[in-house]
Design a protein around this motif. Structure first.
Motif, PDB file in Angstrom:
ATOM      1  N   LEU A 121       0.806  -1.111  -0.041  1.00 45.90           N
ATOM      2  CA  LEU A 121      -0.037  -0.164  -0.032  1.00 45.90           C
ATOM      3  C   LEU A 121       1.002   1.298  -0.042  1.00 45.90           C
ATOM      4  O   LEU A 121       0.459   2.146  -0.783  1.00 45.90           O
ATOM      5  CB  LEU A 121      -0.993   0.030   1.071  1.00 45.90           C
ATOM      6  CG  LEU A 121      -1.994  -1.104   1.331  1.00 45.90           C
ATOM      7  CD1 LEU A 121      -2.815  -0.936   2.525  1.00 45.90           C
ATOM      8  CD2 LEU A 121      -3.186  -0.766   0.252  1.00 45.90           C
ATOM      9  N   SER A 122       1.915   1.231   0.723  1.00 45.97           N
ATOM     10  CA  SER A 122       2.725   2.390   1.061  1.00 45.97           C
ATOM     11  C   SER A 122       3.647   2.914  -0.339  1.00 45.97           C
ATOM     12  O   SER A 122       3.930   3.773  -0.869  1.00 45.97           O
ATOM     13  CB  SER A 122       3.693   2.193   1.882  1.00 45.97           C
ATOM     14  OG  SER A 122       3.095   2.058   3.254  1.00 45.97           O
ATOM     15  N   PHE A 123       3.895   1.639  -1.026  1.00 44.37           N
ATOM     16  CA  PHE A 123       4.810   1.781  -2.541  1.00 44.37           C
ATOM     17  C   PHE A 123       3.805   1.967  -3.503  1.00 44.37           C
ATOM     18  O   PHE A 123       4.465   2.196  -4.659  1.00 44.37           O
ATOM     19  CB  PHE A 123       5.477   0.488  -2.693  1.00 44.37           C
ATOM     20  CG  PHE A 123       6.631   0.035  -1.675  1.00 44.37           C
ATOM     21  CD1 PHE A 123       7.017   1.084  -0.820  1.00 44.37           C
ATOM     22  CD2 PHE A 123       7.026  -0.985  -1.428  1.00 44.37           C
ATOM     23  CE1 PHE A 123       7.975   0.987   0.132  1.00 44.37           C
ATOM     24  CE2 PHE A 123       7.902  -1.312  -0.382  1.00 44.37           C
ATOM     25  CZ  PHE A 123       8.579  -0.511   0.371  1.00 44.37           C
ATOM     26  N   GLY A 124       2.509   2.031  -3.437  1.00 42.77           N
ATOM     27  CA  GLY A 124       1.592   2.154  -4.486  1.00 42.77           C
ATOM     28  C   GLY A 124       1.213   0.960  -5.380  1.00 42.77           C
ATOM     29  O   GLY A 124       0.812   1.238  -6.543  1.00 42.77           O
ATOM     30  N   TRP A 125       1.676  -0.047  -4.941  1.00 41.54           N
ATOM     31  CA  TRP A 125       1.574  -1.472  -5.741  1.00 41.54           C
ATOM     32  C   TRP A 125       0.273  -2.028  -5.549  1.00 41.54           C
ATOM     33  O   TRP A 125      -0.213  -2.525  -6.281  1.00 41.54           O
ATOM     34  CB  TRP A 125       2.554  -2.399  -4.996  1.00 41.54           C
ATOM     35  CG  TRP A 125       3.793  -2.212  -5.207  1.00 41.54           C
ATOM     36  CD1 TRP A 125       4.498  -1.238  -5.972  1.00 41.54           C
ATOM     37  CD2 TRP A 125       5.177  -2.950  -4.596  1.00 41.54           C
ATOM     38  NE1 TRP A 125       5.908  -1.353  -5.980  1.00 41.54           N
ATOM     39  CE2 TRP A 125       6.137  -2.262  -4.984  1.00 41.54           C
ATOM     40  CE3 TRP A 125       5.291  -3.843  -3.624  1.00 41.54           C
ATOM     41  CZ2 TRP A 125       7.667  -2.602  -4.695  1.00 41.54           C
ATOM     42  CZ3 TRP A 125       6.392  -4.343  -3.224  1.00 41.54           C
ATOM     43  CH2 TRP A 125       7.577  -3.713  -3.803  1.00 41.54           C
ATOM     44  N   VAL A 126      -0.563  -1.510  -4.561  1.00 41.36           N
ATOM     45  CA  VAL A 126      -1.763  -1.969  -4.341  1.00 41.36           C
ATOM     46  C   VAL A 126      -2.790  -0.648  -4.271  1.00 41.36           C
ATOM     47  O   VAL A 126      -2.301   0.160  -3.067  1.00 41.36           O
ATOM     48  CB  VAL A 126      -2.051  -3.058  -3.205  1.00 41.36           C
ATOM     49  CG1 VAL A 126      -3.320  -3.278  -3.005  1.00 41.36           C
ATOM     50  CG2 VAL A 126      -1.245  -4.204  -3.523  1.00 41.36           C
ATOM     51  N   HIS A 127      -3.790  -0.450  -4.585  1.00 41.60           N
ATOM     52  CA  HIS A 127      -4.693   0.656  -4.163  1.00 41.60           C
ATOM     53  C   HIS A 127      -6.286   0.302  -4.498  1.00 41.60           C
ATOM     54  O   HIS A 127      -6.422  -0.579  -5.268  1.00 41.60           O
ATOM     55  CB  HIS A 127      -4.325   2.140  -5.151  1.00 41.60           C
ATOM     56  CG  HIS A 127      -4.765   1.951  -6.617  1.00 41.60           C
ATOM     57  ND1 HIS A 127      -3.620   1.434  -7.258  1.00 41.60           N
ATOM     58  CD2 HIS A 127      -5.438   2.390  -7.207  1.00 41.60           C
ATOM     59  CE1 HIS A 127      -4.511   1.519  -8.440  1.00 41.60           C
ATOM     60  NE2 HIS A 127      -5.443   2.069  -8.450  1.00 41.60           N
TER      61      HIS A 127
END
Length: 371
Positions: free
Chosen positions: A139-145
């Motif tokens: 979530l922090s890396f933007g891999w999942v949103h």
């Protein structure tokens, strides 16, 4: 038999570990750009987490590479890798490694043998941290949103690829959005058991220190408590002090990430190396065995003995004997016999003078002579 009493510490080179650490940080940064589709799905509010993660990841790789420079660690690691990728035994090695990972890393049977309470403590902390990391880092890396589609539907996107639509009123959605709350409770319970043990167990009290043994638990508890406070603030208090709690939570997470590479929590990264050690021991027992030249006993794998000789030499010890062999060529029983014989051949020392016994007799003799 000749033995050096002094040991010279192996020389560590910081150049290669430093380059590996920088390369690891750069690689993770690249993955953040790729996984978030050029930062399109990146949340700027999580920028602090990302920077701390990139720095911590580089520091972990640096510390691990430095750890592999130790002679014994390097011997086990590279020999284990070489044995694992044997072409004619690859499937068997993969099976043995999977079994070791299941029993040692997942089930942690070696800890259960020490006590069920200690095993429960490790399981709660381990799975609480692992599940939290699997949720928060993507979530922090933007891999999942997530995106809201329709009135009550959320769709998850992984690396920009859409998944199945999820009803926000379903149990699955509720468990998904509150998964970190459950993992926080697991970590708090595990840390509470650990602190209780360290305050009551005499063996732990004898050698523990606050920085190494209590600080990791305090940091994990702080992360879990502040994370739960975010949920409580949003659900029951209308977001009261939410921003302050979020900043406090971020600060504790960043401190823990910086503490991870150089504190006790680093054993999380070291522990998987035990798979190679056990594989090394199994394959060494199946290979040609070393024969003791004194009693003829087969006591260990010949490969293991040869590797031990190299490690001992790299550490600065010299166990060469007059007949050209080394002390490592003998079985444990004959080693004790040879050392005993060597000590018996040393010149006898003068008997020590003990205060109150011979010292008293000497004083009385001198006194009588003076009289």
């Amino acid at each position: 038999m000749r033995e050096e009493n002094t040991i010279s510490a192996p020389e560590f080179s910081y150049r290669n570990p430093t380059l590996l650490g920088i390369a690891a940080s750069a690689f993770l940064t690249l993955l953040v750009f790729i996984g978030s589709r050029n930062l399109e799905h990146f949340d700027s509010a999580l920028f602090g987490y990302v920077v701390a993660s990139v720095v911590a990841f580089g520091a972990i790789v640096f510390r691990y590479a430095l750890w592999l420079q130790r002679p014994a660690t390097r011997a086990y690691f590279w020999r284990g890798m070489k044995l694992f990728f044997q072409r004619h035994k690859f499937l068997r090695n993969a099976g043995d490694a999977s079994k070791t990972a299941a029993t040692s890393l997942v089930e942690q049977r070696f800890i259960f043998k020490r006590g069920s309470e200690r095993w429960l403590m490790h399981q709660l902390i381990m799975w609480g941290c692992i599940l939290s990391a699997l949720i928060t880092f993507p979530l922090s890396f933007g891999w999942v949103h997530f995106k809201l589609e329709g009135d009550m539907g959320y769709r998850a996107y992984v690396f920009g690829f859409a998944l199945q639509l999820m009803d926000a009123r379903s149990i699955i959605a509720w468990l998904t959005f509150h998964a970190l709350d459950f993992t926080a409770i697991m970590v708090i319970l595990g840390c509470a058991i650990a602190i209780r043990r360290r305050l009551r167990d005499r063996g732990a009290i004898a050698y523990q220190t606050f920085l190494l043994d209590f600080t990791p638990y305090m940091l994990l508890i702080a992360i879990s408590v502040t994370g739960l406070m975010l949920t409580v603030s949003s659900l029951f208090f209308g977001g009261y002090m939410y921003q302050f709690i979020a900043l406090s939570h971020q600060a504790t997470v960043i401190m823990t990430l910086f503490f991870l590479p150089f504190g006790k929590l680093f054993h999380i990264v070291q522990r998987p190396a035990s798979i190679g050690v056990e594989l090394y021991q199994k394959r060494s027992a199946e290979m040609e065995q070393a024969e003791c030249p004194r009693c003829g006993t087969l006591f260990a794998g010949k490969m293991w003995v040869e590797d031990l000789k190299k490690v001992v030499g790299q550490l600065g010890f010299d166990y060469k004997m007059e007949d050209g062999r080394t002390l490592q060529d003998y079985c444990p029983r004959c080693k004790r016999v040879l050392r005993g014989l060597a000590y018996a051949g040393l010149p006898k020392r003068r008997e020590p003078v003990f205060f109150g016994e011979r010292a008293g007799e000497t004083s009385r003799t001198e006194l009588s002579q003076n009289q």
